[in-house]
Design a protein around this motif. Structure first.
Motif, PDB file in Angstrom:
ATOM      1  N   ALA A  57      14.520 159.219  10.601  1.00  0.00           N
ATOM      2  CA  ALA A  57      13.717 158.123  11.132  1.00  0.00           C
ATOM      3  C   ALA A  57      12.720 157.667  10.068  1.00  0.00           C
ATOM      4  N   GLU A  58      11.915 156.710  10.442  1.00  0.00           N
ATOM      5  CA  GLU A  58      10.927 156.160   9.510  1.00  0.00           C
ATOM      6  C   GLU A  58       9.890 157.197   9.083  1.00  0.00           C
ATOM      7  N   LEU A  59       9.260 156.947   7.967  1.00  0.00           N
ATOM      8  CA  LEU A  59       8.190 157.786   7.425  1.00  0.00           C
ATOM      9  C   LEU A  59       8.616 159.236   7.185  1.00  0.00           C
ATOM     10  N   GLY A  60       9.902 159.451   6.914  1.00  0.00           N
ATOM     11  CA  GLY A  60      10.376 160.779   6.563  1.00  0.00           C
ATOM     12  C   GLY A  60      10.647 161.718   7.721  1.00  0.00           C
ATOM     13  N   HIS A  61      10.537 161.236   8.950  1.00  0.00           N
ATOM     14  CA  HIS A  61      10.848 162.080  10.104  1.00  0.00           C
ATOM     15  C   HIS A  61      12.336 162.384  10.106  1.00  0.00           C
ATOM     16  N   ARG A  62      12.676 163.637  10.430  1.00  0.00           N
ATOM     17  CA  ARG A  62      14.071 164.066  10.416  1.00  0.00           C
ATOM     18  C   ARG A  62      14.286 165.129  11.492  1.00  0.00           C
ATOM     19  N   ALA A  63      15.419 165.045  12.156  1.00  0.00           N
ATOM     20  CA  ALA A  63      15.780 166.051  13.159  1.00  0.00           C
ATOM     21  C   ALA A  63      17.224 166.459  12.927  1.00  0.00           C
ATOM     22  N   VAL A  64      17.498 167.756  13.149  1.00  0.00           N
ATOM     23  CA  VAL A  64      18.846 168.290  12.980  1.00  0.00           C
ATOM     24  C   VAL A  64      19.224 169.048  14.244  1.00  0.00           C
ATOM     25  N   ALA A  65      20.434 168.792  14.740  1.00  0.00           N
ATOM     26  CA  ALA A  65      20.942 169.510  15.916  1.00  0.00           C
ATOM     27  C   ALA A  65      22.318 170.067  15.588  1.00  0.00           C
ATOM     28  N   GLU A  66      22.541 171.308  15.982  1.00  0.00           N
ATOM     29  CA  GLU A  66      23.837 171.959  15.803  1.00  0.00           C
ATOM     30  C   GLU A  66      24.570 171.910  17.141  1.00  0.00           C
ATOM     31  N   LEU A  67      25.788 171.419  17.134  1.00  0.00           N
ATOM     32  CA  LEU A  67      26.617 171.363  18.336  1.00  0.00           C
ATOM     33  C   LEU A  67      27.784 172.327  18.154  1.00  0.00           C
ATOM     34  N   LYS A  68      27.891 173.288  19.028  1.00  0.00           N
ATOM     35  CA  LYS A  68      28.991 174.251  18.979  1.00  0.00           C
ATOM     36  C   LYS A  68      30.117 173.752  19.868  1.00  0.00           C
ATOM     37  N   LYS A  69      31.353 173.939  19.426  1.00  0.00           N
ATOM     38  CA  LYS A  69      32.477 173.413  20.199  1.00  0.00           C
ATOM     39  C   LYS A  69      32.523 173.972  21.609  1.00  0.00           C
ATOM     40  N   GLU A  70      32.073 175.218  21.802  1.00  0.00           N
ATOM     41  CA  GLU A  70      32.081 175.775  23.149  1.00  0.00           C
ATOM     42  C   GLU A  70      31.014 175.145  24.047  1.00  0.00           C
ATOM     43  N   ASP A  71      30.022 174.458  23.441  1.00  0.00           N
ATOM     44  CA  ASP A  71      28.983 173.792  24.223  1.00  0.00           C
ATOM     45  C   ASP A  71      29.381 172.377  24.649  1.00  0.00           C
ATOM     46  N   LEU A  72      30.449 171.858  24.105  1.00  0.00           N
ATOM     47  CA  LEU A  72      30.913 170.514  24.449  1.00  0.00           C
ATOM     48  C   LEU A  72      31.819 170.636  25.668  1.00  0.00           C
ATOM     49  N   SER A  73      31.190 170.835  26.842  1.00  0.00           N
ATOM     50  CA  SER A  73      31.938 171.321  27.994  1.00  0.00           C
ATOM     51  C   SER A  73      31.984 170.413  29.212  1.00  0.00           C
TER      52      SER A  73
END
Length: 85
Positions: A57-73
């Motif tokens: 996002a703007e001003l250097g904001h950053r977010a990371v999310a890990e999605l595991k295949k078993e969680d895509l349920s």
């Protein structure tokens, strides 16, 4: 299967036009896009796998999310009440 990413700043303001990058389990970039005016980005999962979603996002904001295949349920998201696929 579709995945919806919700991206907000700490004050609850949605991240508008945030750059989204989706990586597979090997670290290969598989798609990019931008969040909409409500901070949402929807993408189709190309195959069952583990994914990493990065939102810049703007001003250097950053977010990371890990999605595991078993969680895509197909469960329902506790926060938003929408179905998670």
């Amino acid at each position: 299967n579709k995945v919806t990413v919700y991206s907000y700043f700490n004050d609850g303001t949605p991240v508008k036009k945030g750059k989204v990058e989706v990586y597979d389990h090997t670290g290969k970039l598989i798609l990019t896009g931008k969040t909409n005016s409500e901070g949402e980005f929807v993408f189709t999962v190309p195959r069952p796998d583990d994914y990493k979603v990065v939102v810049n996002a703007e001003l250097g904001h950053r977010a990371v999310a890990e999605l595991k295949k078993e969680d895509l349920s197909g469960e329902v998201c506790d926060k938003c009440g929408k179905e998670m696929v």
